[in-house]
Design a protein around this motif. Structure first.
Motif, short mmCIF file in Angstrom:
data_model
loop_
_atom_site.label_atom_id
_atom_site.label_comp_id
_atom_site.label_asym_id
_atom_site.label_seq_id
_atom_site.Cartn_x
_atom_site.Cartn_y
_atom_site.Cartn_z
N ASP A 18 97.95 2.58 34.24
CA ASP A 18 98.97 1.75 34.89
C ASP A 18 98.40 1.05 36.12
O ASP A 18 98.62 -0.15 36.33
N ASP A 21 96.09 -1.70 34.93
CA ASP A 21 96.84 -2.84 34.39
C ASP A 21 97.40 -3.72 35.51
O ASP A 21 97.52 -4.93 35.35
N LYS A 68 93.60 -4.96 30.72
CA LYS A 68 94.39 -3.74 30.61
C LYS A 68 93.48 -2.63 30.13
O LYS A 68 92.40 -2.89 29.59
N THR A 92 88.86 -1.65 27.48
CA THR A 92 89.56 -2.64 28.28
C THR A 92 89.82 -3.83 27.37
O THR A 92 89.08 -4.06 26.40
N LYS A 94 92.17 -7.88 26.95
CA LYS A 94 93.13 -8.90 27.34
C LYS A 94 93.88 -9.26 26.07
O LYS A 94 93.32 -9.23 24.98
N ARG A 97 96.34 -5.23 22.28
CA ARG A 97 95.57 -3.99 22.37
C ARG A 97 94.70 -3.86 21.13
O ARG A 97 95.18 -4.04 20.01
#
Length: 145
Positions: A18, A21, A68, A92, A94, A97
């Motif tokens: 979190d 992100d 993220k 990681t 963008k 997912r």
């Protein structure tokens, strides 16, 4: 091991994701012990909460801006009441997912004053082609699980 311990330990990883992100390096770093070690998939080794947070502050502003963090917990092992080793797949990204996560990660967490913190983190990029070649020539090296 109590189920609540496992839940509490894995919640630390959710909270790390979190903070990532949001691009919040201070919140990310707050999950680590003062003397934590952090090894990236390229082999860079950071020591200490300040170094981890400081490096991520720059990364979130540059190379990792807008990314993220995805993770899947593979295993949680308690090495006593106050130490847990957590194995994950992670990545990681963008946008959407990724279906397959490309990294294998190990977190060592310690209970510090009732709170779980990451004392050590190691991140390795998986190389599936190299694994397949290795297993083809030496099948006995393939993991049992």
């Amino acid at each position: 091991m109590m189920t609540t311990d496992r839940t509490t330990v894995t919640a630390v990883l959710d909270s790390l994701a979190d903070a990532w992100d949001r691009g919040d390096a201070d919140a990310y770093g707050a999950h680590f012990t003062e003397d934590a070690t952090y090894v990236t998939f390229v082999g860079t080794r950071y020591v200490g909460r300040e170094d981890i947070a400081g490096s991520h502050r720059v990364l979130f502003e540059k190379f990792l801006k807008g990314t993220k963090l995805a993770h899947e917990v593979l295993d949680v092992r308690f090495l006593g009441a106050d130490v847990a080793v957590v194995s994950t797949s992670g990545d990681t990204y963008k946008g959407a997912r990724p279906g397959k996560l490309s990294k294998v990660q190990t977190y060592t967490l310690v209970r510090d004053g009732g709170r779980w913190l990451v004392a050590a983190f190691h991140n390795t990029r998986r190389k599936p082609l190299m694994e397949r070649i290795s297993f083809a020539f030496a099948p006995e090296t393939k993991p049992k699980q």
